[in-house]
Design a protein around this motif. Sequence first.
Motif, PDB file in Angstrom:
ATOM      1  N   GLY A 197     -44.534 -12.636 -50.300  1.00 53.01           N
ATOM      2  CA  GLY A 197     -44.220 -13.658 -49.323  1.00 53.01           C
ATOM      3  C   GLY A 197     -45.428 -14.424 -48.864  1.00 53.01           C
ATOM      4  O   GLY A 197     -45.353 -15.156 -47.889  1.00 53.01           O
TER       5      GLY A 197
ATOM      6  N   ILE B 106     -45.053 -18.288 -49.059  1.00 48.95           N
ATOM      7  CA  ILE B 106     -44.384 -18.855 -47.893  1.00 48.95           C
ATOM      8  C   ILE B 106     -45.383 -18.995 -46.745  1.00 48.95           C
ATOM      9  O   ILE B 106     -45.442 -20.027 -46.074  1.00 48.95           O
ATOM     10  CB  ILE B 106     -43.198 -17.962 -47.481  1.00 48.95           C
ATOM     11  CG1 ILE B 106     -42.114 -18.017 -48.552  1.00 48.95           C
ATOM     12  CG2 ILE B 106     -42.637 -18.395 -46.146  1.00 48.95           C
ATOM     13  CD1 ILE B 106     -40.971 -17.082 -48.305  1.00 48.95           C
TER      14      ILE B 106
ATOM     15  N   GLY C 270     -47.642 -21.943 -47.266  1.00 46.97           N
ATOM     16  CA  GLY C 270     -46.945 -23.207 -47.012  1.00 46.97           C
ATOM     17  C   GLY C 270     -46.749 -23.453 -45.533  1.00 46.97           C
ATOM     18  O   GLY C 270     -46.967 -24.553 -45.032  1.00 46.97           O
ATOM     19  N   MET C 271     -46.359 -22.407 -44.814  1.00 49.07           N
ATOM     20  CA  MET C 271     -46.132 -22.567 -43.378  1.00 49.07           C
ATOM     21  C   MET C 271     -47.437 -22.918 -42.674  1.00 49.07           C
ATOM     22  O   MET C 271     -47.462 -23.749 -41.756  1.00 49.07           O
ATOM     23  CB  MET C 271     -45.564 -21.272 -42.779  1.00 49.07           C
ATOM     24  CG  MET C 271     -44.254 -20.824 -43.353  1.00 49.07           C
ATOM     25  SD  MET C 271     -42.860 -21.787 -42.831  1.00 49.07           S
ATOM     26  CE  MET C 271     -42.401 -20.937 -41.353  1.00 49.07           C
TER      27      MET C 271
ATOM     28  N   THR D 147     -48.163 -26.736 -43.256  1.00 54.43           N
ATOM     29  CA  THR D 147     -47.394 -27.656 -42.423  1.00 54.43           C
ATOM     30  C   THR D 147     -47.797 -27.533 -40.964  1.00 54.43           C
ATOM     31  O   THR D 147     -47.759 -28.507 -40.226  1.00 54.43           O
ATOM     32  CB  THR D 147     -45.889 -27.409 -42.563  1.00 54.43           C
ATOM     33  OG1 THR D 147     -45.658 -26.019 -42.612  1.00 54.43           O
ATOM     34  CG2 THR D 147     -45.348 -28.050 -43.797  1.00 54.43           C
ATOM     35  N   PHE D 148     -48.199 -26.332 -40.561  1.00 54.28           N
ATOM     36  CA  PHE D 148     -48.612 -26.161 -39.165  1.00 54.28           C
ATOM     37  C   PHE D 148     -49.882 -26.956 -38.902  1.00 54.28           C
ATOM     38  O   PHE D 148     -50.042 -27.558 -37.838  1.00 54.28           O
ATOM     39  CB  PHE D 148     -48.828 -24.679 -38.867  1.00 54.28           C
ATOM     40  CG  PHE D 148     -49.014 -24.398 -37.410  1.00 54.28           C
ATOM     41  CD1 PHE D 148     -47.943 -24.491 -36.549  1.00 54.28           C
ATOM     42  CD2 PHE D 148     -50.248 -24.060 -36.902  1.00 54.28           C
ATOM     43  CE1 PHE D 148     -48.104 -24.254 -35.199  1.00 54.28           C
ATOM     44  CE2 PHE D 148     -50.417 -23.812 -35.559  1.00 54.28           C
ATOM     45  CZ  PHE D 148     -49.337 -23.909 -34.705  1.00 54.28           C
TER      46      PHE D 148
ATOM     47  N   HIS E 252     -50.634 -29.709 -40.258  1.00 58.58           N
ATOM     48  CA  HIS E 252     -50.263 -31.124 -40.181  1.00 58.58           C
ATOM     49  C   HIS E 252     -49.882 -31.558 -38.776  1.00 58.58           C
ATOM     50  O   HIS E 252     -49.983 -32.727 -38.436  1.00 58.58           O
ATOM     51  CB  HIS E 252     -49.105 -31.406 -41.137  1.00 58.58           C
ATOM     52  CG  HIS E 252     -49.551 -31.507 -42.551  1.00 58.58           C
ATOM     53  ND1 HIS E 252     -48.735 -31.953 -43.551  1.00 58.58           N
ATOM     54  CD2 HIS E 252     -50.729 -31.233 -43.123  1.00 58.58           C
ATOM     55  CE1 HIS E 252     -49.398 -31.928 -44.682  1.00 58.58           C
ATOM     56  NE2 HIS E 252     -50.602 -31.498 -44.458  1.00 58.58           N
ATOM     57  N   LEU E 253     -49.427 -30.593 -37.961  1.00 57.39           N
ATOM     58  CA  LEU E 253     -49.026 -30.918 -36.595  1.00 57.39           C
ATOM     59  C   LEU E 253     -50.161 -31.576 -35.822  1.00 57.39           C
ATOM     60  O   LEU E 253     -49.938 -32.400 -34.947  1.00 57.39           O
ATOM     61  CB  LEU E 253     -48.633 -29.636 -35.862  1.00 57.39           C
ATOM     62  CG  LEU E 253     -47.188 -29.201 -35.862  1.00 57.39           C
ATOM     63  CD1 LEU E 253     -47.048 -27.980 -35.018  1.00 57.39           C
ATOM     64  CD2 LEU E 253     -46.308 -30.294 -35.327  1.00 57.39           C
TER      65      LEU E 253
ATOM     66  N   TRP F 198     -39.772 -25.954 -38.242  1.00 59.08           N
ATOM     67  CA  TRP F 198     -40.992 -25.648 -39.002  1.00 59.08           C
ATOM     68  C   TRP F 198     -40.626 -25.161 -40.407  1.00 59.08           C
ATOM     69  O   TRP F 198     -41.192 -25.604 -41.419  1.00 59.08           O
ATOM     70  CB  TRP F 198     -41.783 -24.584 -38.233  1.00 59.08           C
ATOM     71  CG  TRP F 198     -43.097 -24.202 -38.796  1.00 59.08           C
ATOM     72  CD1 TRP F 198     -43.794 -24.846 -39.784  1.00 59.08           C
ATOM     73  CD2 TRP F 198     -43.879 -23.076 -38.406  1.00 59.08           C
ATOM     74  NE1 TRP F 198     -44.961 -24.182 -40.022  1.00 59.08           N
ATOM     75  CE2 TRP F 198     -45.037 -23.096 -39.201  1.00 59.08           C
ATOM     76  CE3 TRP F 198     -43.706 -22.061 -37.474  1.00 59.08           C
ATOM     77  CZ2 TRP F 198     -46.019 -22.124 -39.078  1.00 59.08           C
ATOM     78  CZ3 TRP F 198     -44.691 -21.102 -37.349  1.00 59.08           C
ATOM     79  CH2 TRP F 198     -45.841 -21.138 -38.146  1.00 59.08           C
TER      80      TRP F 198
ATOM     81  N   THR G  87     -41.092 -26.999 -44.294  1.00 58.47           N
ATOM     82  CA  THR G  87     -41.958 -26.334 -45.270  1.00 58.47           C
ATOM     83  C   THR G  87     -41.238 -25.929 -46.540  1.00 58.47           C
ATOM     84  O   THR G  87     -41.694 -26.241 -47.637  1.00 58.47           O
ATOM     85  CB  THR G  87     -42.583 -25.070 -44.651  1.00 58.47           C
ATOM     86  OG1 THR G  87     -43.155 -25.413 -43.411  1.00 58.47           O
ATOM     87  CG2 THR G  87     -43.630 -24.499 -45.564  1.00 58.47           C
TER      88      THR G  87
ATOM     89  N   ILE H 200     -42.791 -15.731 -54.477  1.00 55.65           N
ATOM     90  CA  ILE H 200     -42.515 -16.126 -53.088  1.00 55.65           C
ATOM     91  C   ILE H 200     -43.440 -15.378 -52.149  1.00 55.65           C
ATOM     92  O   ILE H 200     -43.958 -14.335 -52.476  1.00 55.65           O
ATOM     93  CB  ILE H 200     -41.059 -15.873 -52.652  1.00 55.65           C
ATOM     94  CG1 ILE H 200     -40.635 -14.425 -52.923  1.00 55.65           C
ATOM     95  CG2 ILE H 200     -40.136 -16.828 -53.348  1.00 55.65           C
ATOM     96  CD1 ILE H 200     -39.352 -14.051 -52.246  1.00 55.65           C
TER      97      ILE H 200
END
Lengths: 168, 373
Positions: free
Chosen positions: A7, A10, A13-14, A17-18, A20-21, B298, B302, B373
């Motif tokens: 994982g 994931i 990726g998270m 994007t965080f 980018h905030l 969020w 993503t 993943i």
Amino acid sequence: MGFRRYGNGIAKGMALTFKHLFRKPITTQYPEERLNVSRRTRGTQIIWNRDTCIACSACARACPIGCIDMSTSRGEDKKLKVDNITIDFGLCIFCGLCVEACPVGNAIFLSYNWEYAEYQRSKLVLSNDELLYSNTKQVSGYYHPDVEKTLPEQTLLVNRTNRGKPWD
Amino acid sequence: MQTSVTSFNPTFAFNTLPPDWPGNFWLHWLVFTIILIAFIIVSVIMFIWFERRLIGRFQIRLGPNRVGPFGLFQAIADVIKILTKEDIVPQKADKVVFWLAPLVALVPVLMVFAVVPLQSGAMLVDLNIGILYVVALSSIVSIGIFMAGWGSNNKYSIIGAMRDVAQLISYEIPLVLSIVGVVLLTGSLSLTEIVGAQNIPFILLQPIGFFVFFIGSLAEINRCPFDLVEAESEIIAGYNIEFSGSKFATFFLAEYSEAVLLSALTATLFLGGWSGPLLPPILWLLIKMFAVFAIIIWIRSTLPRFRIDQMMAFAWKFLLPLALINLLLTSLQIVFWPEASSWIIVLLSFAILVALILVWSKSFKPGGNKVGI
């Protein structure tokens, strides 16, 4: 193998994007904020110069869709003069062939303005004095390098967002 | 030896009024129905605004900022636009089913809100089987979606509807099993008592349960990465492809009220509901709801969408065993070690969660072992 399939894809990726905030938005808030378009832009109007025009109708013949309507007559000094010139901007495709066809080179121009909208189609048909240069209609540098030099440099989005730094 | 039938009271809801409430049950019913519908609609508008602004920030843009201060009235403008549009019914549609579908999708969601405590005692009915009622009703939404898919007489619609049913079957079981853990800890099905029992939020005592419930609720409200039902790139808009005008608005409202509902339920079951220091209870509930929804956004910004087979595999092979193990561990703890200190349980639960995720994700191989993943 490392940490594959635990994982952590994931999680990566998270985290991205965080991040980018907290970045500054790269979008342009259009009506308040405008970017300079290309100096050689083919804007959405055609500007006609009555003083230099020799009424040869070359532009009307060059027009691939025939949206320029020009009627000429001989004046008392046996010179051709323009009685009426009408351009339908609802038909015009802003290809710039009329500008290139002009034998004097400075009688017809494309505009630097690109915001041209009307509520009625009939208002898109301009003629004679409405086609002249005015404060709201600037001449574009298209096919006119001399005009191009006077215009402001184009804003590139990459220059705005990076601000000299490489893309992160 | 007669069995007493008088002990069964069909009007049990009448007895669960707050003691200081003036008037009779119907006044209570009227006031709370109005309050709840207003609460739902205002929260939906706020959620739409919040989602669009936040997803804009995640994508390095501003999001809607034209209508009203900070674009707050964007949702209202959208609603006006949608409601004034033409209401098209396809010629070959199953008319009755087509007309009923939006209502069948919306009404159960509104009904579920009757048992969600906004603050201590502030709810329409304090059902002693509250969570059972929630689980039973929230599944009916899928029937509305299936009716929409069937009634539209459109291949994309029916594919979307079929996917929704498959998704519901896969996710309902882990979702409910994860709730059972909470119920075991509380010893009651009533949502008020579940909130009252949370001296420390159940997210700490039940991290596996929270994990499973949260992912299950993502699937329940058809959010990314489980938005197969309306996968734009595959089946255009899924079940609501033929809907326009007020019917589409009803579906939209149903979808977002479900998001509000699941956020409120997550807050109630795992984050301590309305309880919290200093601020008024309703504000705490709203803060927790928005925090849960922010995480949902969020995730949406993503993760890519699951394929339907990956989704099923994920539900049956990953979430269901986790939920079962969570249930087993919780019941073992309650039976054999009820006097354990909470903080030991917290540490143990998190250790078990990490261990389980590591073990299970190793054995869980999506895409024929080609997808990491």
